[in-house]
Design a protein around this motif. Structure first.
Motif, PDB file in Angstrom:
ATOM      1  N   GLY A 185       0.816  -1.215   0.000  1.00 29.17           N
ATOM      2  CA  GLY A 185       0.000   0.000   0.000  1.00 29.17           C
ATOM      3  C   GLY A 185       0.844   1.258   0.000  1.00 29.17           C
ATOM      4  N   VAL A 186       1.885   1.275   0.815  1.00 30.84           N
ATOM      5  CA  VAL A 186       2.786   2.437   0.855  1.00 30.84           C
ATOM      6  C   VAL A 186       3.493   2.599  -0.488  1.00 30.84           C
ATOM      7  N   LEU A 187       3.958   1.495  -1.045  1.00 35.00           N
ATOM      8  CA  LEU A 187       4.667   1.575  -2.324  1.00 35.00           C
ATOM      9  C   LEU A 187       3.776   2.115  -3.445  1.00 35.00           C
ATOM     10  N   THR A 188       2.500   1.759  -3.431  1.00 32.00           N
ATOM     11  CA  THR A 188       1.619   2.264  -4.494  1.00 32.00           C
ATOM     12  C   THR A 188       1.420   3.766  -4.398  1.00 32.00           C
ATOM     13  N   ARG A 189       1.698   4.315  -3.238  1.00 35.58           N
ATOM     14  CA  ARG A 189       1.532   5.755  -3.063  1.00 35.58           C
ATOM     15  C   ARG A 189       2.850   6.519  -3.192  1.00 35.58           C
ATOM     16  N   ARG A 190       3.973   5.809  -3.045  1.00 38.65           N
ATOM     17  CA  ARG A 190       5.266   6.493  -2.993  1.00 38.65           C
ATOM     18  C   ARG A 190       6.225   6.147  -4.121  1.00 38.65           C
ATOM     19  N   SER A 191       5.998   5.048  -4.822  1.00 40.78           N
ATOM     20  CA  SER A 191       6.949   4.588  -5.824  1.00 40.78           C
ATOM     21  C   SER A 191       6.351   4.675  -7.223  1.00 40.78           C
ATOM     22  N   THR A 192       7.191   4.968  -8.186  1.00 36.70           N
ATOM     23  CA  THR A 192       6.721   4.979  -9.574  1.00 36.70           C
ATOM     24  C   THR A 192       6.663   3.562 -10.144  1.00 36.70           C
ATOM     25  N   THR A 193       7.324   2.627  -9.476  1.00 32.93           N
ATOM     26  CA  THR A 193       7.296   1.219  -9.894  1.00 32.93           C
ATOM     27  C   THR A 193       6.981   0.333  -8.683  1.00 32.93           C
ATOM     28  N   PRO A 194       5.774   0.442  -8.120  1.00 33.96           N
ATOM     29  CA  PRO A 194       5.481  -0.273  -6.875  1.00 33.96           C
ATOM     30  C   PRO A 194       5.529  -1.795  -7.014  1.00 33.96           C
ATOM     31  N   ASP A 195       5.076  -2.338  -8.135  1.00 33.16           N
ATOM     32  CA  ASP A 195       5.071  -3.795  -8.277  1.00 33.16           C
ATOM     33  C   ASP A 195       6.488  -4.351  -8.291  1.00 33.16           C
ATOM     34  N   ARG A 196       7.341  -3.738  -9.085  1.00 35.59           N
ATOM     35  CA  ARG A 196       8.737  -4.187  -9.163  1.00 35.59           C
ATOM     36  C   ARG A 196       9.432  -4.018  -7.815  1.00 35.59           C
ATOM     37  N   MET A 197       9.250  -2.877  -7.182  1.00 38.45           N
ATOM     38  CA  MET A 197       9.873  -2.616  -5.885  1.00 38.45           C
ATOM     39  C   MET A 197       9.362  -3.610  -4.833  1.00 38.45           C
ATOM     40  N   PHE A 198       8.070  -3.920  -4.891  1.00 40.21           N
ATOM     41  CA  PHE A 198       7.496  -4.857  -3.928  1.00 40.21           C
ATOM     42  C   PHE A 198       8.124  -6.243  -4.073  1.00 40.21           C
ATOM     43  N   VAL A 199       8.278  -6.708  -5.297  1.00 40.22           N
ATOM     44  CA  VAL A 199       8.886  -8.025  -5.519  1.00 40.22           C
ATOM     45  C   VAL A 199      10.309  -8.047  -4.959  1.00 40.22           C
ATOM     46  N   LEU A 200      11.070  -7.009  -5.214  1.00 40.16           N
ATOM     47  CA  LEU A 200      12.439  -6.951  -4.694  1.00 40.16           C
ATOM     48  C   LEU A 200      12.462  -6.922  -3.167  1.00 40.16           C
ATOM     49  N   LEU A 201      11.584  -6.128  -2.579  1.00 37.06           N
ATOM     50  CA  LEU A 201      11.509  -6.073  -1.112  1.00 37.06           C
ATOM     51  C   LEU A 201      11.037  -7.403  -0.533  1.00 37.06           C
ATOM     52  N   ALA A 202      10.103  -8.066  -1.203  1.00 38.30           N
ATOM     53  CA  ALA A 202       9.602  -9.356  -0.725  1.00 38.30           C
ATOM     54  C   ALA A 202      10.716 -10.397  -0.711  1.00 38.30           C
ATOM     55  N   ILE A 203      11.545 -10.398  -1.739  1.00 41.18           N
ATOM     56  CA  ILE A 203      12.673 -11.338  -1.784  1.00 41.18           C
ATOM     57  C   ILE A 203      13.637 -11.051  -0.632  1.00 41.18           C
ATOM     58  N   GLY A 204      13.960  -9.783  -0.444  1.00 37.84           N
ATOM     59  CA  GLY A 204      14.853  -9.408   0.658  1.00 37.84           C
ATOM     60  C   GLY A 204      14.258  -9.752   2.015  1.00 37.84           C
ATOM     61  N   ALA A 205      12.979  -9.469   2.198  1.00 43.10           N
ATOM     62  CA  ALA A 205      12.323  -9.765   3.469  1.00 43.10           C
ATOM     63  C   ALA A 205      12.278 -11.268   3.724  1.00 43.10           C
ATOM     64  N   LEU A 206      12.032 -12.050   2.684  1.00 40.87           N
ATOM     65  CA  LEU A 206      12.015 -13.504   2.843  1.00 40.87           C
ATOM     66  C   LEU A 206      13.379 -14.008   3.319  1.00 40.87           C
ATOM     67  N   ILE A 207      14.423 -13.532   2.689  1.00 43.26           N
ATOM     68  CA  ILE A 207      15.774 -13.961   3.090  1.00 43.26           C
ATOM     69  C   ILE A 207      16.060 -13.548   4.533  1.00 43.26           C
ATOM     70  N   LEU A 208      15.731 -12.313   4.871  1.00 44.40           N
ATOM     71  CA  LEU A 208      15.968 -11.842   6.236  1.00 44.40           C
ATOM     72  C   LEU A 208      15.098 -12.570   7.263  1.00 44.40           C
ATOM     73  N   SER A 209      13.920 -13.037   6.840  1.00 42.57           N
ATOM     74  CA  SER A 209      13.012 -13.714   7.774  1.00 42.57           C
ATOM     75  C   SER A 209      13.569 -15.047   8.259  1.00 42.57           C
ATOM     76  N   PHE A 210      14.558 -15.584   7.563  1.00 43.40           N
ATOM     77  CA  PHE A 210      15.171 -16.841   7.989  1.00 43.40           C
ATOM     78  C   PHE A 210      16.109 -16.650   9.185  1.00 43.40           C
ATOM     79  N   LEU A 211      16.620 -15.448   9.368  1.00 43.20           N
ATOM     80  CA  LEU A 211      17.615 -15.203  10.417  1.00 43.20           C
ATOM     81  C   LEU A 211      17.111 -15.513  11.831  1.00 43.20           C
ATOM     82  N   PRO A 212      15.888 -15.107  12.219  1.00 41.40           N
ATOM     83  CA  PRO A 212      15.433 -15.459  13.571  1.00 41.40           C
ATOM     84  C   PRO A 212      15.332 -16.969  13.786  1.00 41.40           C
ATOM     85  N   ASN A 213      14.971 -17.701  12.738  1.00 47.94           N
ATOM     86  CA  ASN A 213      14.895 -19.154  12.869  1.00 47.94           C
ATOM     87  C   ASN A 213      16.283 -19.758  13.078  1.00 47.94           C
ATOM     88  N   ILE A 214      17.250 -19.257  12.352  1.00 46.52           N
ATOM     89  CA  ILE A 214      18.633 -19.705  12.541  1.00 46.52           C
ATOM     90  C   ILE A 214      19.090 -19.346  13.953  1.00 46.52           C
TER      91      ILE A 214
END
Length: 135
Positions: A67-96
């Protein structure tokens, strides 16, 4: 910079609800398979209520970010996919961290928990941006 793709709050909420429903069904199914087939050696953290809560938190967070990206970014879909990949990778750290810091946590439990992060990420990427699933 302002986006040309701002979506309504109602549309965003509907996409977020769909994201959660699909992700929690997949995660509960994966959890059930892992538990009933003995794929997880420890169940201290691998339990149904936390699966639902963490899936809800993850999908709600993804919905808010999109929602924030659709209001702040000129390419929200692309930015969201990149952020989702980064967030997924970072989400593994607490489990480790659980594996390294909490006695009794097994490798299979940590791998199981990490596996549960993937479906919500995939569903969010498919259901929140303008994709056929989101339509």
């Amino acid at each position: 910079m302002t986006s040309q793709k701002t979506i309504s709050v109602q549309t965003l909420a509907a996409r977020g609800a769909v994201t959660f429903i699909i992700a929690v069904i997949v995660n509960l199914t994966l959890g059930w398979v892992a538990l009933t087939q003995g794929l997880v050696a420890s169940t201290e953290f691998f339990q149904y209520p936390p699966i639902v809560v963490w899936t809800l938190l993850g999908t709600a967070g993804a919905t808010g970010v999109y929602g924030v990206l659709t209001r702040r970014s000129t390419t929200p879909d692309r930015m969201f996919v990149l952020l989702a990949i980064g967030a997924l990778i970072l989400s593994f750290l607490p489990n480790i961290g659980l594996l390294l810091a909490v006695e009794g946590v097994t490798t299979s439990e940590v791998i199981g928990l990490m596996a549960l992060h993937v479906p919500p990420a995939i569903v969010a990427v498919l259901a929140l941006p303008d994709t056929p699933l989101a339509q």
